[in-house]
Design an enzyme around this catalytic site. Structure first.
Site, PDB file in Angstrom:
ATOM      1  N   ASP A 147       2.614  -9.395   9.290  1.00  0.00           N
ATOM      2  CA  ASP A 147       1.160  -9.598   9.222  1.00  0.00           C
ATOM      3  C   ASP A 147       0.920 -11.093   9.015  1.00  0.00           C
ATOM      4  O   ASP A 147       0.451 -11.523   7.953  1.00  0.00           O
ATOM      5  CB  ASP A 147       0.579  -8.771   8.079  1.00  0.00           C
ATOM      6  CG  ASP A 147       0.781  -7.283   8.325  1.00  0.00           C
ATOM      7  OD1 ASP A 147       0.295  -6.782   9.342  1.00  0.00           O
ATOM      8  OD2 ASP A 147       1.478  -6.641   7.518  1.00  0.00           O
ATOM      9  N   GLU A 174      12.320  -0.651   4.447  1.00  0.00           N
ATOM     10  CA  GLU A 174      13.252  -1.743   4.126  1.00  0.00           C
ATOM     11  C   GLU A 174      12.607  -3.125   4.174  1.00  0.00           C
ATOM     12  O   GLU A 174      13.070  -4.053   3.523  1.00  0.00           O
ATOM     13  CB  GLU A 174      14.437  -1.706   5.092  1.00  0.00           C
ATOM     14  CG  GLU A 174      15.397  -0.579   4.793  1.00  0.00           C
ATOM     15  CD  GLU A 174      16.395  -0.412   5.919  1.00  0.00           C
ATOM     16  OE1 GLU A 174      17.307  -1.236   6.007  1.00  0.00           O
ATOM     17  OE2 GLU A 174      16.223   0.529   6.718  1.00  0.00           O
ATOM     18  N   GLY A 175      11.554  -3.252   4.972  1.00  0.00           N
ATOM     19  CA  GLY A 175      10.842  -4.534   5.024  1.00  0.00           C
ATOM     20  C   GLY A 175      10.269  -4.883   3.657  1.00  0.00           C
ATOM     21  O   GLY A 175      10.428  -6.011   3.162  1.00  0.00           O
ATOM     22  N   HIS A 176       9.630  -3.905   3.008  1.00  0.00           N
ATOM     23  CA  HIS A 176       9.092  -4.149   1.661  1.00  0.00           C
ATOM     24  C   HIS A 176      10.234  -4.476   0.693  1.00  0.00           C
ATOM     25  O   HIS A 176      10.106  -5.367  -0.142  1.00  0.00           O
ATOM     26  CB  HIS A 176       8.389  -2.891   1.128  1.00  0.00           C
ATOM     27  CG  HIS A 176       7.149  -2.512   1.863  1.00  0.00           C
ATOM     28  ND1 HIS A 176       7.056  -1.380   2.631  1.00  0.00           N
ATOM     29  CD2 HIS A 176       5.923  -3.109   1.932  1.00  0.00           C
ATOM     30  CE1 HIS A 176       5.840  -1.282   3.134  1.00  0.00           C
ATOM     31  NE2 HIS A 176       5.135  -2.315   2.747  1.00  0.00           N
ATOM     32  N   SER A 204       7.205  -1.069   9.850  1.00  0.00           N
ATOM     33  CA  SER A 204       5.824  -0.906   9.432  1.00  0.00           C
ATOM     34  C   SER A 204       5.648   0.522   8.941  1.00  0.00           C
ATOM     35  O   SER A 204       6.288   1.447   9.462  1.00  0.00           O
ATOM     36  CB  SER A 204       4.910  -1.149  10.646  1.00  0.00           C
ATOM     37  OG  SER A 204       3.633  -0.613  10.401  1.00  0.00           O
ATOM     38  N   ALA A 222       4.147   3.754   1.062  1.00  0.00           N
ATOM     39  CA  ALA A 222       4.881   4.118   2.282  1.00  0.00           C
ATOM     40  C   ALA A 222       5.942   3.046   2.554  1.00  0.00           C
ATOM     41  O   ALA A 222       6.027   2.479   3.640  1.00  0.00           O
ATOM     42  CB  ALA A 222       3.934   4.290   3.474  1.00  0.00           C
ATOM     43  N   GLN A 243     -10.203  -2.353   3.049  1.00  0.00           N
ATOM     44  CA  GLN A 243      -9.649  -3.041   4.218  1.00  0.00           C
ATOM     45  C   GLN A 243      -9.506  -2.136   5.442  1.00  0.00           C
ATOM     46  O   GLN A 243      -9.009  -2.570   6.468  1.00  0.00           O
ATOM     47  CB  GLN A 243      -8.324  -3.716   3.874  1.00  0.00           C
ATOM     48  CG  GLN A 243      -7.143  -2.796   3.654  1.00  0.00           C
ATOM     49  CD  GLN A 243      -5.928  -3.564   3.173  1.00  0.00           C
ATOM     50  OE1 GLN A 243      -5.836  -3.950   2.022  1.00  0.00           O
ATOM     51  NE2 GLN A 243      -4.973  -3.801   4.062  1.00  0.00           N
ATOM     52  N   MET A 259       0.854  -1.196   0.000  1.00  0.00           N
ATOM     53  CA  MET A 259       0.000   0.000   0.000  1.00  0.00           C
ATOM     54  C   MET A 259       0.889   1.245   0.000  1.00  0.00           C
ATOM     55  O   MET A 259       0.463   2.330   0.420  1.00  0.00           O
ATOM     56  CB  MET A 259      -0.932  -0.008   1.216  1.00  0.00           C
ATOM     57  CG  MET A 259      -1.878  -1.211   1.180  1.00  0.00           C
ATOM     58  SD  MET A 259      -3.418  -0.957   2.044  1.00  0.00           S
ATOM     59  CE  MET A 259      -2.842  -0.746   3.699  1.00  0.00           C
TER      60      MET A 259
END
Ligand code: PAF
Length: 287
Positions: A151, A35-37, A186, A32, A61, A30
């Site tokens: 998630d 580094e996780g993405h 996040s 934003a 959602q 979505m």
């Protein structure tokens, strides 16, 4: 990196690639991005010939309109990060492109996974996630799709949705990417004050202690201990804590050998909810 805004543009892009001979890795987001993405993009790049990300803030959602309105939008930075990570293409559809004139969720039966944890606190959330992920899979037609374990409930629900709808996609869970102090990355972290962001290290610390305690203490004792950690906390309130079976996501009262469990937690500040989870007995199973 190719920017695609419509299904038609995606079709033409695939034609150029003669997609039949290529594996397509997909990372739905979505925006934003953090580094996780990017770690999901990197994983996809290792395993596929083409990697496609999507950026789409999915209206169905969000259970609260202000949460949707306040969702951070950083499109320029997102494109820069994806470009840097050598993502091949990014799909950025409009709401109409995904939902036509009917911005509504389909109803899904995820065998009860949808009623646990986040499902209890965010009504309709997983129908919205199921609707958009199914639509995106139908449009992008990925070979492999990458989702973060932060998630974890969403990951298990997407797996269930793919299985029930007999979709030809492998859903791959990727480890949680953490900030230096242990806070799970996040997009919502951007909305924490500096003080909250520092103090949020408590979440991972608690989860790690839970892992240790689970070797010798009962689930009830551990749960009581977690409650006390947040009881008089100046910044955070505990929304839920539970130890659950990874397949059913149902709370357990006993930790049995040869079964896989995770500890799940949600806390909230004035305006931000944070969730996290940790496998509590993976070393018993794999190590
Ligand atoms: O995890 C997210 O960012 C979203 O829930 C997803 C999977 C992109 C669906 O909108």
């Amino acid at each position: 990196m190719t920017v695609l805004k419509t299904k038609e543009e995606l079709k033409i892009y695939y034609k150029d690639f003669n997609s039949k001979n290529h594996t397509i890795g997909f990372v739905a987001t979505m925006g934003a991005l953090h580094e996780g993405h990017i770690s999901l993009i990197e994983e996809s790049k290792k395993e596929n010939e083409i990697t496609i990300a999507s950026i789409f803030v999915n209206p169905t959602q969000f259970d609260k309109k202000e949460d949707l309105d306040n969702y951070p939008k950083t499109i320029e930075e997102d494109l820069h990060l994806l470009e840097k990570a050598k993502c091949d293409a990014v799909f950025i559809p409009s709401v109409e492109e995904v939902y036509k004139n009917n911005i509504a969720s389909s109803h899904f039966d995820f065998d009860g996974l949808e009623n646990e944890m986040e499902g209890e606190f965010r009504i309709g959330h997983f129908n919205g996630v199921g609707t958009v992920v199914k639509a995106l899979f139908e449009i992008v037609m990925p070979t492999n799709a990458y989702f973060g374990e932060k998630d974890f409930q969403q990951l298990q629900i997407v797996r269930k949705m793919v299985k029930k709808n007999k979709m030809d996609v492998s859903v791959i869970g990727c480890p949680i990417y953490r900030e230096e102090n242990g806070l799970a990355m996040s997009s919502r972290n951007m909305r924490l004050t500096l003080e909250e962001r520092k103090a949020a290290a408590i979440v991972y610390k608690v989860l790690k202690s839970v892992t240790q305690k689970s070797k010798s203490q009962s689930v009830i004792t551990i749960s009581a201990w977690v409650t006390t950690q947040f009881k008089d906390h100046p910044l955070f309130d505990l929304e839920y804590f539970k130890i659950a079976d990874v397949d059913t996501l149902k709370s357990v009262s006993e930790i049995l050998p040869n079964k896989q469990y995770r500890a799940f937690i949600a806390i909230y500040t004035n305006s931000v909810r944070l969730i996290d989870n940790l496998s509590i007995n993976s070393e018993l199973l794999f190590g």
